[in-house]
Every structure is written in C-alpha cells, then in structure tokens.
Design a protein around this motif. Structure first.
Motif, PDB file in Angstrom:
ATOM      1  N   SER A  13      43.531  37.169  40.605  1.00 20.77           N
ATOM      2  CA  SER A  13      42.156  37.490  40.247  1.00 20.77           C
ATOM      3  C   SER A  13      41.742  38.773  40.957  1.00 20.77           C
ATOM      4  CB  SER A  13      41.190  36.369  40.660  1.00 20.77           C
ATOM      5  OG  SER A  13      41.425  35.191  39.915  1.00 20.77           O
ATOM      6  N   LYS A  14      40.901  39.547  40.272  1.00 20.89           N
ATOM      7  CA  LYS A  14      40.233  40.699  40.877  1.00 20.89           C
ATOM      8  C   LYS A  14      38.759  40.598  40.529  1.00 20.89           C
ATOM      9  CE  LYS A  14      39.510  44.539  43.019  1.00 20.89           C
ATOM     10  NZ  LYS A  14      39.636  44.634  44.501  1.00 20.89           N
ATOM     11  N   ILE A  15      37.934  40.481  41.564  1.00 21.12           N
ATOM     12  CA  ILE A  15      36.511  40.255  41.379  1.00 21.12           C
ATOM     13  C   ILE A  15      35.746  41.459  41.901  1.00 21.12           C
ATOM     14  CG2 ILE A  15      34.568  38.724  41.944  1.00 21.12           C
ATOM     15  CD1 ILE A  15      36.707  36.504  42.394  1.00 21.12           C
ATOM     16  N   PRO A  20      34.596  38.364  37.644  1.00 23.45           N
ATOM     17  CA  PRO A  20      36.066  38.346  37.668  1.00 23.45           C
ATOM     18  C   PRO A  20      36.629  39.216  36.542  1.00 23.45           C
ATOM     19  CG  PRO A  20      35.239  36.311  36.703  1.00 23.45           C
ATOM     20  CD  PRO A  20      34.032  37.123  37.085  1.00 23.45           C
ATOM     21  N   ASP A  23      41.131  37.281  35.843  1.00 24.74           N
ATOM     22  CA  ASP A  23      40.704  35.916  36.148  1.00 24.74           C
ATOM     23  C   ASP A  23      41.884  34.946  36.082  1.00 24.74           C
ATOM     24  OD1 ASP A  23      39.237  33.637  36.601  1.00 24.74           O
ATOM     25  OD2 ASP A  23      38.085  33.736  34.744  1.00 24.74           O
ATOM     26  N   ARG A  24      42.476  34.672  37.247  1.00 22.88           N
ATOM     27  CA  ARG A  24      43.521  33.639  37.403  1.00 22.88           C
ATOM     28  C   ARG A  24      44.680  33.834  36.429  1.00 22.88           C
ATOM     29  NH1 ARG A  24      39.636  28.689  36.682  1.00 22.88           N
ATOM     30  NH2 ARG A  24      38.588  30.290  35.439  1.00 22.88           N
ATOM     31  N   SER A  59      41.804  40.153  44.618  1.00 23.99           N
ATOM     32  CA  SER A  59      40.915  39.263  45.374  1.00 23.99           C
ATOM     33  C   SER A  59      41.609  37.960  45.723  1.00 23.99           C
ATOM     34  CB  SER A  59      39.651  38.973  44.554  1.00 23.99           C
ATOM     35  OG  SER A  59      38.983  40.167  44.202  1.00 23.99           O
ATOM     36  N   GLY A 227      39.204  39.041  31.147  1.00 22.61           N
ATOM     37  CA  GLY A 227      40.010  38.895  32.348  1.00 22.61           C
ATOM     38  C   GLY A 227      41.126  37.881  32.279  1.00 22.61           C
TER      39      GLY A 227
END
Length: 263
Positions: A13-15, A20, A23-24, A59, A227
C-alpha cells in the motif's frame, strides 16, 4: 516445477494523506514475464512502479526482488531498514523508463548511456562507452550516438532512455507509460524496441494505454482501479472476456471489447 518469482509484492500500500493510492496489492512476476498494467488515470499504476523501484517508499507491505527485500533485512528476529546506500545498490538491478526522457542535454546519446555504468557500476570509460554503443545499437541508434538530445526526435530520445536502462544490466525493467509524451507517429518505433526486449526474454512491468500493444506483447494483463488490482489474466482472456465489471466498463469505453461481450 514452477520457477520462483523474480518479483514478489505482498500487501503493498501507498497512502498519501488518508488516500490509499496503492491499496493492498499482491503480485508475483516470474523471469521473462511481460506484465502489462492498464486501467484509468489515477488508478495507482505509476505509483505501483515507483514503489517497486523505491522512488516512493511504500506505506505498508513487502517487495522482494530475486528473493531480496527491497526495504531492509531481518537481523536477530528484528527488521532493520536499509541505509540509503544499500537501497541504491538494490535499485541498480531495476531499470526504469519514464514518460519523460530525463536525458542530460549537454551530453551525447553515447555519453547519456555510458554515464550510469561509469559512475554507478564503476566501469572504465572505454568499457562504459563500448557498452553504451552496444545498447544504442540494440535500439537502432548507432548512427545517432554522437548527437545531443536536442538533435533527436522524441522517439529517438526515448530509445536512448531505454538503452540507458539496459546498460545498467537490470534483471527487471519498469516502463511508466513510455509513449505518452510522444507524437502519434513516433509511438511505433518505441513500442517496437520494447517488443524486441520482450522477445529477448527481459522481464518487464509496463504501464501503458496502448491496448493493442498490451494484447500482442504482454504475457499477462493487470487491470487496476482505485489502487487495487481487480483483474490479472492472460491478454486473450482479458480482452475477450473480462470478469470484473470495472474492467468491462473500461474496455467498452476505449472500444476494444468484441461485440456481444457487454457483460
């Protein structure tokens, strides 16, 4: 026996703020695969690539390249983040080609390609220039080696950027919409170079809006939106019979779904 993954991404993930952007995401890529990453603008495709290459620090989650964690290592049961110099060393195994060419305006094509092997790999100047000449030959620019970027077309500049990435002898190359900054008549020459690299067995992740190219050259297609990876399929299946409703809507919008597959 299945080949071990060259690239393994786990729960990445990158928030940004509380959004996000990636996302996962879970993803494995084996040696020689050409993974085409498609989806609408803002889907997180470029950010995914930037996380793989540590241009963006994820993240959450793990990225393993050839079994090595790109973020650090576990010592005595405790995870220890890498120092910047170690991160830089790991990144050398990944080539990246951006939308913009990012060439040094004051250097010739030859020296733009040779500078990385000289400064990063520690090659002698004569060896680095010989390697640069070889890579420029691979992208069909042997007759333009002594020209500076301003003397080259956009397509030629992007081919210099590809040669520069290859000169670092990567085991994985990331392409972030490599034709988006080009005039339409120059797109084909860059795609043809990527096609040749694919035929040579280079492992690649390619973010692209060129759907016909993704269909013809990719071994897999990832469809991203908001994401997340919503679909991961061979090109033939993805383009003829997408499973996710968002993928169906995306393909309808860009008119690449066959008639009768409105789903």
């Amino acid at each position: 026996m299945n080949a071990p993954p060259l690239l393994g991404i786990r729960a990445l993930s990158k928030i940004f703020g509380d959004i996000p952007v990636v996302d996962r995401v879970d993803l494995t890529v084996t040696q020689g695969e050409i993974v085409m990453v498609v989806g609408p603008s803002g889907a997180g495709k470029s950010t995914l690539l930037r996380c793989v290459n540590r241009i963006e620090v994820p993240s959450e989650g793990d990225i393993l390249l050839d079994g090595i964690n790109m973020a650090g290592e576990t010592r005595n049961g405790r995870f220890v983040p890498d120092a910047p110099a170690i991160t830089a060393g790991k990144r050398r195994r990944i080539g990246m080609v951006f939308q913009r060419f990012n060439l040094f305006a004051h250097l010739t094509a030859l020296d733009n390609v040779a500078i990385g092997p000289r400064r990063v790999l520690g090659m002698r100047a004569v060896e680095a220039r010989a390697l640069a000449a070889e890579q420029l030959g691979r992208v069909r620019l042997s007759d333009h080696m002594m020209k500076r970027p301003a003397q080259l077309s956009g397509g030629q500049q992007q081919r210099v950027a590809i040669a520069r990435a290859m000169a670092m002898r990567p085991i994985l190359i990331l392409f972030d919409e490599p034709t988006s900054a080009l005039d339409p008549e120059l797109v084909g020459e860059v795609l043809e170079v990527i096609r040749v690299l694919a035929e040579d067995g280079m492992t690649m992740l390619v973010v692209t809006h060129e759907m016909q190219f993704a269909r013809e050259v990719g071994t897999r297609v990832l469809f991203m939106d908001s994401g997340r990876v919503l679909e991961d399929a061979p090109p033939k299946r993805f383009f003829s019979d997408p499973q996710h409703t968002r993928a169906k809507a995306f393909l309808r919008r860009i008119s690449v779904m066959p008639a009768g597959r409105s789903g």
